[in-house]
Design a protein around this motif. Sequence first.
Motif, PDB file in Angstrom:
ATOM      1  N   SER A   1       4.286  -4.547  -0.077  1.00  0.00           N
ATOM      2  CA  SER A   1       4.066  -3.116   0.116  1.00  0.00           C
ATOM      3  C   SER A   1       2.645  -2.734  -0.287  1.00  0.00           C
ATOM      4  O   SER A   1       1.909  -3.531  -0.871  1.00  0.00           O
ATOM      5  CB  SER A   1       5.090  -2.308  -0.684  1.00  0.00           C
ATOM      6  OG  SER A   1       4.998  -2.644  -2.048  1.00  0.00           O
ATOM      7  N   LYS A   2       2.264  -1.499   0.034  1.00  0.00           N
ATOM      8  CA  LYS A   2       0.898  -1.042  -0.213  1.00  0.00           C
ATOM      9  C   LYS A   2       0.627  -0.816  -1.703  1.00  0.00           C
ATOM     10  O   LYS A   2       1.507  -0.968  -2.538  1.00  0.00           O
ATOM     11  CB  LYS A   2       0.647   0.244   0.587  1.00  0.00           C
ATOM     12  CG  LYS A   2       0.588   0.012   2.106  1.00  0.00           C
ATOM     13  CD  LYS A   2       0.167   1.273   2.849  1.00  0.00           C
ATOM     14  CE  LYS A   2       0.112   1.015   4.362  1.00  0.00           C
ATOM     15  NZ  LYS A   2      -0.281   2.256   5.099  1.00  0.00           N
ATOM     16  N   MET A   3      -0.629  -0.465  -1.993  1.00  0.00           N
ATOM     17  CA  MET A   3      -1.084  -0.359  -3.392  1.00  0.00           C
ATOM     18  C   MET A   3      -0.395   0.769  -4.148  1.00  0.00           C
ATOM     19  O   MET A   3      -0.112   0.643  -5.339  1.00  0.00           O
ATOM     20  CB  MET A   3      -2.607  -0.137  -3.375  1.00  0.00           C
ATOM     21  CG  MET A   3      -3.276  -0.136  -4.734  1.00  0.00           C
ATOM     22  SD  MET A   3      -3.422  -1.792  -5.431  1.00  0.00           S
ATOM     23  CE  MET A   3      -3.212  -1.447  -7.174  1.00  0.00           C
ATOM     24  N   PHE A   4      -0.157   1.893  -3.459  1.00  0.00           N
ATOM     25  CA  PHE A   4       0.362   3.057  -4.190  1.00  0.00           C
ATOM     26  C   PHE A   4       1.590   3.685  -3.540  1.00  0.00           C
ATOM     27  O   PHE A   4       1.977   4.796  -3.870  1.00  0.00           O
ATOM     28  CB  PHE A   4      -0.741   4.117  -4.336  1.00  0.00           C
ATOM     29  CG  PHE A   4      -1.959   3.617  -5.068  1.00  0.00           C
ATOM     30  CD1 PHE A   4      -1.901   3.323  -6.422  1.00  0.00           C
ATOM     31  CD2 PHE A   4      -3.161   3.410  -4.396  1.00  0.00           C
ATOM     32  CE1 PHE A   4      -3.016   2.855  -7.102  1.00  0.00           C
ATOM     33  CE2 PHE A   4      -4.282   2.939  -5.060  1.00  0.00           C
ATOM     34  CZ  PHE A   4      -4.201   2.653  -6.425  1.00  0.00           C
ATOM     35  N   CYS A   5       2.173   2.998  -2.555  1.00  0.00           N
ATOM     36  CA  CYS A   5       3.398   3.508  -1.930  1.00  0.00           C
ATOM     37  C   CYS A   5       4.202   2.313  -1.455  1.00  0.00           C
ATOM     38  O   CYS A   5       3.765   1.177  -1.569  1.00  0.00           O
ATOM     39  CB  CYS A   5       3.073   4.449  -0.767  1.00  0.00           C
ATOM     40  SG  CYS A   5       2.178   3.637   0.584  1.00  0.00           S
ATOM     41  N   SER A   6       5.389   2.566  -0.889  1.00  0.00           N
ATOM     42  CA  SER A   6       6.250   1.435  -0.529  1.00  0.00           C
ATOM     43  C   SER A   6       6.127   1.071   0.950  1.00  0.00           C
ATOM     44  O   SER A   6       6.950   0.311   1.467  1.00  0.00           O
ATOM     45  CB  SER A   6       7.694   1.757  -0.883  1.00  0.00           C
ATOM     46  OG  SER A   6       8.059   2.963  -0.257  1.00  0.00           O
ATOM     47  N   CYS A   7       5.107   1.574   1.641  1.00  0.00           N
ATOM     48  CA  CYS A   7       4.924   1.211   3.050  1.00  0.00           C
ATOM     49  C   CYS A   7       4.697  -0.290   3.177  1.00  0.00           C
ATOM     50  O   CYS A   7       4.008  -0.887   2.356  1.00  0.00           O
ATOM     51  CB  CYS A   7       3.696   1.917   3.624  1.00  0.00           C
ATOM     52  SG  CYS A   7       3.995   3.644   3.957  1.00  0.00           S
ATOM     53  N   PRO A   8       5.241  -0.886   4.242  1.00  0.00           N
ATOM     54  CA  PRO A   8       5.005  -2.314   4.463  1.00  0.00           C
ATOM     55  C   PRO A   8       3.563  -2.598   4.872  1.00  0.00           C
ATOM     56  O   PRO A   8       2.848  -1.697   5.319  1.00  0.00           O
ATOM     57  CB  PRO A   8       5.969  -2.676   5.595  1.00  0.00           C
ATOM     58  CG  PRO A   8       6.280  -1.392   6.274  1.00  0.00           C
ATOM     59  CD  PRO A   8       6.131  -0.301   5.259  1.00  0.00           C
TER      60      PRO A   8
ATOM     61  N   GLN B   1       3.217   2.344   9.870  1.00  0.00           N
ATOM     62  CA  GLN B   1       3.410   1.932   8.474  1.00  0.00           C
ATOM     63  C   GLN B   1       2.688   2.916   7.568  1.00  0.00           C
ATOM     64  O   GLN B   1       1.740   2.557   6.858  1.00  0.00           O
ATOM     65  CB  GLN B   1       2.925   0.482   8.306  1.00  0.00           C
ATOM     66  CG  GLN B   1       3.762  -0.443   9.172  1.00  0.00           C
ATOM     67  CD  GLN B   1       3.351  -1.897   9.156  1.00  0.00           C
ATOM     68  OE1 GLN B   1       4.098  -2.738   9.613  1.00  0.00           O
ATOM     69  NE2 GLN B   1       2.174  -2.213   8.652  1.00  0.00           N
ATOM     70  N   VAL B   2       3.127   4.148   7.631  1.00  0.00           N
ATOM     71  CA  VAL B   2       2.482   5.206   6.863  1.00  0.00           C
ATOM     72  C   VAL B   2       3.558   6.111   6.267  1.00  0.00           C
ATOM     73  O   VAL B   2       4.688   6.118   6.739  1.00  0.00           O
ATOM     74  CB  VAL B   2       1.539   6.058   7.753  1.00  0.00           C
ATOM     75  CG1 VAL B   2       0.352   5.235   8.208  1.00  0.00           C
ATOM     76  CG2 VAL B   2       2.282   6.617   8.956  1.00  0.00           C
ATOM     77  N   CYS B   3       3.159   6.840   5.221  1.00  0.00           N
ATOM     78  CA  CYS B   3       4.096   7.762   4.572  1.00  0.00           C
ATOM     79  C   CYS B   3       3.274   8.890   3.960  1.00  0.00           C
ATOM     80  O   CYS B   3       2.040   8.845   3.984  1.00  0.00           O
ATOM     81  CB  CYS B   3       4.910   7.015   3.507  1.00  0.00           C
ATOM     82  SG  CYS B   3       3.957   6.639   2.024  1.00  0.00           S
ATOM     83  N   PRO B   4       3.930   9.895   3.395  1.00  0.00           N
ATOM     84  CA  PRO B   4       3.155  11.003   2.814  1.00  0.00           C
ATOM     85  C   PRO B   4       2.133  10.545   1.777  1.00  0.00           C
ATOM     86  O   PRO B   4       1.060  11.140   1.665  1.00  0.00           O
ATOM     87  CB  PRO B   4       4.244  11.880   2.179  1.00  0.00           C
ATOM     88  CG  PRO B   4       5.458  11.625   3.023  1.00  0.00           C
ATOM     89  CD  PRO B   4       5.382  10.157   3.391  1.00  0.00           C
ATOM     90  N   VAL B   5       2.434   9.467   1.031  1.00  0.00           N
ATOM     91  CA  VAL B   5       1.490   9.052  -0.015  1.00  0.00           C
ATOM     92  C   VAL B   5       0.212   8.476   0.590  1.00  0.00           C
ATOM     93  O   VAL B   5      -0.892   8.918   0.272  1.00  0.00           O
ATOM     94  CB  VAL B   5       2.138   8.020  -0.977  1.00  0.00           C
ATOM     95  CG1 VAL B   5       1.110   7.485  -1.968  1.00  0.00           C
ATOM     96  CG2 VAL B   5       3.305   8.655  -1.705  1.00  0.00           C
ATOM     97  N   CYS B   6       0.354   7.509   1.510  1.00  0.00           N
ATOM     98  CA  CYS B   6      -0.872   6.895   2.036  1.00  0.00           C
ATOM     99  C   CYS B   6      -1.545   7.776   3.086  1.00  0.00           C
ATOM    100  O   CYS B   6      -2.693   7.536   3.449  1.00  0.00           O
ATOM    101  CB  CYS B   6      -0.633   5.463   2.522  1.00  0.00           C
ATOM    102  SG  CYS B   6       0.645   5.242   3.733  1.00  0.00           S
ATOM    103  N   LEU B   7      -0.837   8.801   3.564  1.00  0.00           N
ATOM    104  CA  LEU B   7      -1.492   9.787   4.422  1.00  0.00           C
ATOM    105  C   LEU B   7      -2.034  10.953   3.596  1.00  0.00           C
ATOM    106  O   LEU B   7      -2.630  11.875   4.136  1.00  0.00           O
ATOM    107  CB  LEU B   7      -0.515  10.314   5.477  1.00  0.00           C
ATOM    108  CG  LEU B   7      -0.160   9.327   6.589  1.00  0.00           C
ATOM    109  CD1 LEU B   7       0.854   9.946   7.537  1.00  0.00           C
ATOM    110  CD2 LEU B   7      -1.398   8.882   7.351  1.00  0.00           C
TER     111      LEU B   7
HETATM  112 ZN    ZN Z   1       2.596   4.781   2.526  1.00  0.00          ZN
END
Ligand code: ZN
Length: 515
Positions: free
Chosen positions: A43-50, A60-66
């Motif tokens: 997963s990414k550095m600061f969220c659980s996106c693959p 592969q994005v979510c509110p945190v990495c966006l």
């Molecule tokens: Zn994310």
Amino acid sequence: MAHAVTPSPATNSGPAPVEYEQALATYEPVLGLETHIELGTASKMFCSCPTAFGSEPNTQVCPVCLALPGSLPVVNEKAVEGAIRLGLALNCSVAPWGRFARKNYFYPDMPKNYQISQYDEPICVDGHLDVTVDTPEGPREFRVEIERVHMEEDTGKTSHMGGATGRIHGADYSIVDYNRAGIPLLEIVTKPITGTGELAPQVARAYAAELRDLVRALGISDVRMEEGSMRCDVNVSINPRGADEWGTRSETKNVNSLRSIERAVRSEIERQAGVLEAGQRVVQETRHFQENTGRSISGRSKEEAQDYRYFPDPDLVPVAPSEEWVEELRATIPELPAAQRARVRAEWDLTDTELRDLVNADAIGLVEATVAEGAPASEARKLWMNELSRRATEQEVELGDLPITPAQVARVIALVEEGTLTNKLARQVVEGVLAGEGEPDEVVEARGLKVVSDDGALGAAVDEAIAGNPDIADKVRGGKVAAAGALVGAVMKATRGQADAGRARELILERLGVG
Ligand code: ZN
Ligand code: ADP
Ligand code: MG
């Protein structure tokens, strides 16, 4: 908006470069390498996106990495673990406490308008990595001091569409894929590397190769330079020999192969010498290496330092690895490449040259894995370094990327050892495996490659060879045993190389009464 990131127009103008040997007669180079490594975390550095490579853009994005309002980052423990393990392998000390920092700048592929990085509190500091360079006088070792290892996040990827060159100039529009935004990166920064003299290009290359192998041994990244999971910024300056101050450095960005690193250092030394010889001064700037010309072009000037307005990220807790955790991680550090080289050199009884060839072909791990599957080291080394290296070169792939496994190589060797295959037949089996025809035994079966050694089939071929070459047969009968070679040749030809040559020779001599 995107024009904000456009580099100043590419120029190749400037004084003529000074030829390398001549430049080195006058000037002393100083190097500094900044290497980015993409960690292979799930997963990414600061969220659980693959983090898987090659997915549909922006899936592969979510509110945190966006960076949507109200979202909060959480540190990926596996990434911290990777950073600490790399730091330990590089002989660094691990900071007992440190914070992430926001590095503020605008970039269209960075949704937050800042990058989470580490600034004055990196996780690991003050290490070193020893590298070896071949010289005409034999191998020479250099110690490269490591300034820091820090964690940060990757940006997204911008593509410029509609133009001929894929560059922003002439493009109709740009599109952004945020799948890569937030993937964990480690940045490894060396202290200035001095005292290399004319070996500077090789030292830079050897450092990058050693770091790559070390990261691979740790298993924290696939470190594929051609895919961008390891990229080097190469800093170079030169100063007149004996001067007590270093020159102004340039920074060639994102050099993406070992060969290019070596070429970039060399050409930059030549270019800067040309600038100084012309009575001008070296400008502090970023540069971009051009594979086709072997030279770099000017990028962004760094004369006025950009103000990133760093400050500790208030959304993240500090990273405070306990001593116990660090010691636990230290215990997971495997044998590192330098130690491995020393060990296999002794175990396999290699000369400097043999070891160097194995290292250059990146074959030690492959040979070791083949030995682990039961093959004798000498045979494993031979097959990887001769037949398979030749095929890798032919197909322009890395040895390790050939579609054959160490287990399959070991099986081919076993088939030769048990007498089922000759070396020549073994090469055909390898060819079959590489062509996707299946396991070695399946290829032997399907291609009918077994050595003909049963006396029935072989005997018939021998009789034919004698009948077809009466003159030679007479010579052998008359005592010229050496002439039997021609008859063995005829048998081999008739059996399309599948005969057991030794047994064929025995039968021939027997038949001709000289056995
Ligand atoms: Zn994310
Ligand atoms: P920046 O933040 O501008 O990239 P860094 O302090 O991170 O600057 O240094 C970049 C790299 O350049 C480091 O590896 C450093 O050791 C190296 N370096 C510093 N001064 C010189 C110099 N005069 N010549 C060559 N390399 C240098
Ligand atoms: Mg830097």
